[in-house]
Design a protein around this motif. Structure first.
Motif, PDB file in Angstrom:
ATOM      1  N   ASN A 191       0.957   4.256  -2.782  1.00  0.00           N
ATOM      2  CA  ASN A 191       0.442   5.570  -2.422  1.00  0.00           C
ATOM      3  C   ASN A 191       1.485   6.542  -1.864  1.00  0.00           C
ATOM      4  O   ASN A 191       1.371   7.755  -2.052  1.00  0.00           O
ATOM      5  N   GLN A 192       2.507   6.014  -1.181  1.00  0.00           N
ATOM      6  CA  GLN A 192       3.528   6.871  -0.584  1.00  0.00           C
ATOM      7  C   GLN A 192       4.899   6.206  -0.716  1.00  0.00           C
ATOM      8  O   GLN A 192       5.535   5.828   0.274  1.00  0.00           O
ATOM      9  N   GLU A 202       7.760   7.216  -1.181  1.00  0.00           N
ATOM     10  CA  GLU A 202       8.896   7.865  -0.523  1.00  0.00           C
ATOM     11  C   GLU A 202       9.133   7.331   0.887  1.00  0.00           C
ATOM     12  O   GLU A 202      10.199   7.546   1.487  1.00  0.00           O
ATOM     13  N   ARG A 203       8.144   6.637   1.459  1.00  0.00           N
ATOM     14  CA  ARG A 203       8.271   6.091   2.813  1.00  0.00           C
ATOM     15  C   ARG A 203       8.889   4.690   2.828  1.00  0.00           C
ATOM     16  O   ARG A 203       9.057   4.102   3.888  1.00  0.00           O
ATOM     17  N   SER A 215       0.826  -1.199   0.000  1.00  0.00           N
ATOM     18  CA  SER A 215       0.000   0.000   0.000  1.00  0.00           C
ATOM     19  C   SER A 215       0.864   1.255   0.000  1.00  0.00           C
ATOM     20  O   SER A 215       0.585   2.218  -0.721  1.00  0.00           O
ATOM     21  N   ASN A 216       1.910   1.258   0.777  1.00  0.00           N
ATOM     22  CA  ASN A 216       2.806   2.413   0.813  1.00  0.00           C
ATOM     23  C   ASN A 216       3.510   2.619  -0.526  1.00  0.00           C
ATOM     24  O   ASN A 216       3.684   3.762  -0.980  1.00  0.00           O
TER      25      ASN A 216
END
Length: 343
Positions: free
Chosen positions: A31-32, A34-35, A27-28
């Motif tokens: 959607n994200q 960079e994390r 999921s990261n």
């Protein structure tokens, strides 16, 4: 099993298993990213590519309560003015990480309502619409349901809605004042249908300009549509008159009509433009400079209108009160209303 069914059956859980990571990590990455460590991102994306995973945006939008899209409903996408509005809207939306879904009502209320319903079901962030009717009730209901509405190329009047428009009455005034200033006195306004507020406003401005010159006259030759063909048909009506009974100037409600008028008068009818009949259009579409006689036109800042409409959608969370943005039109003078060129 078909490839389509295989793709549909791949889930985030499958991707996580293939990449050897948790569902949360997948999921990261989606959607994200960079994390997540670059090596892990690469491993997850490789698993996505190998499995053919396609994220379910409909489900994601349902969970989020909104999508990343803005709906735009124009009257007629064949009209270059609305294409330019859509271009401006897409530019501003892209800057905000959003997308624009474009549709055309073809000036039909039933089709407009169908698109409004569809966009509402898609949970779009907002809808930019040039209404096919003057009834704002359906739009106000969508506003109450949380869909941000912005009227485009239409003043909201007393309705509690955001709007971006151009002062069309002033545009009509500029056009006919110009024709009168070069000595023309028998002016015909060509365009319709008269149920369109933009057409009515442009005619009102034209009538105001004519009222200021005592020996001038203004008539309205209504058309069923604002198209090139409608302009040619209107030109045929003018050509049926005796030469002494013809106008010496024509102001068209948009440039498409003006292009058809120019074709009908100058190319098919042998009328000299502007010597016999001066011609002014409205919108200043790109094609206005490329006609056989470059067209004088009232410019609407179409791209800026599209950008401003998206801006109103973006600021509605911070600006709860409806806001009306109105642009001032500009007259662009070219050879079709200068007495030095004829064909």
């Amino acid at each position: 099993m078909s490839n389509e069914n295989l793709v549909a059956s791949v889930s985030v859980k499958d991707v996580a298993a293939a990449a050897g990571v948790s569902i949360g990590t997948v999921s990261n990455v989606l959607n994200q990213p960079e994390r997540v460590l670059p090596a892990t991102v690469a491993r997850v994306r490789a698993a996505i590519a190998e499995l053919g995973y396609v994220r379910n945006d409909a489900a994601r939008q349902l969970r989020a309560g909104r999508s990343s899209s803005i709906g735009l409903i124009a009257l007629d996408l064949a009209n270059p003015f609305f294409a330019a509005v859509a271009k401006g809207a897409q530019e501003r939306a892209a800057e905000a990480g959003l997308f624009v879904l474009v549709a055309a009502s073809e000036d039909t209320r039933d089709r407009e309502m169908a698109y409004l319903d569809h966009f509402s079901q898609q949970r779009v962030v907002g809808v930019l619409v040039t209404p096919a009717s003057g009834d704002p009730d359906a739009l106000k209901r969508l506003e109450a349901a949380g869909v941000r509405i912005v009227l485009v190329d239409r003043d909201a009047g007393d309705a509690p809605l955001n709007s971006v428009s151009v002062d069309d009455e002033e545009g009509g005034y500029l056009a006919v004042s110009h024709l009168l200033s070069i000595g023309r006195r028998r002016v015909v306004f060509v365009g319709g249908p008269s149920t369109l507020p933009q057409v009515l406003d442009r005619f009102r401005g034209a009538r105001r300009a004519a009222s200021e010159v005592a020996d001038s006259s203004l008539e309205h030759l209504e058309t069923a549509e604002l198209t090139v063909l409608a302009g040619r048909e209107a030109a045929a009506h003018i050509l049926e008159r005796d030469a002494a009974d013809r106008p010496d100037a024509v102001f068209c409600a948009n440039d498409l009509v003006a292009v058809g008028m120019l074709q009908g008068l100058a190319i098919l009818g042998g009328v000299r433009v502007p010597d016999d009949i001066a011609l002014v259009g409205y919108d200043d579409i790109d094609f206005a400079t490329a006609t056989v006689v470059p067209l004088t036109s009232v410019r609407q800042p179409a791209v800026e209108i599209g950008r401003a409409a998206v801006e109103l959608v973006l600021e509605q969370g911070e600006q709860p009160q409806p806001r009306q943005v109105r642009f001032t039109p500009e007259l662009i003078i070219r050879e079709s209303s200068r007495a030095t060129l004829s064909i």
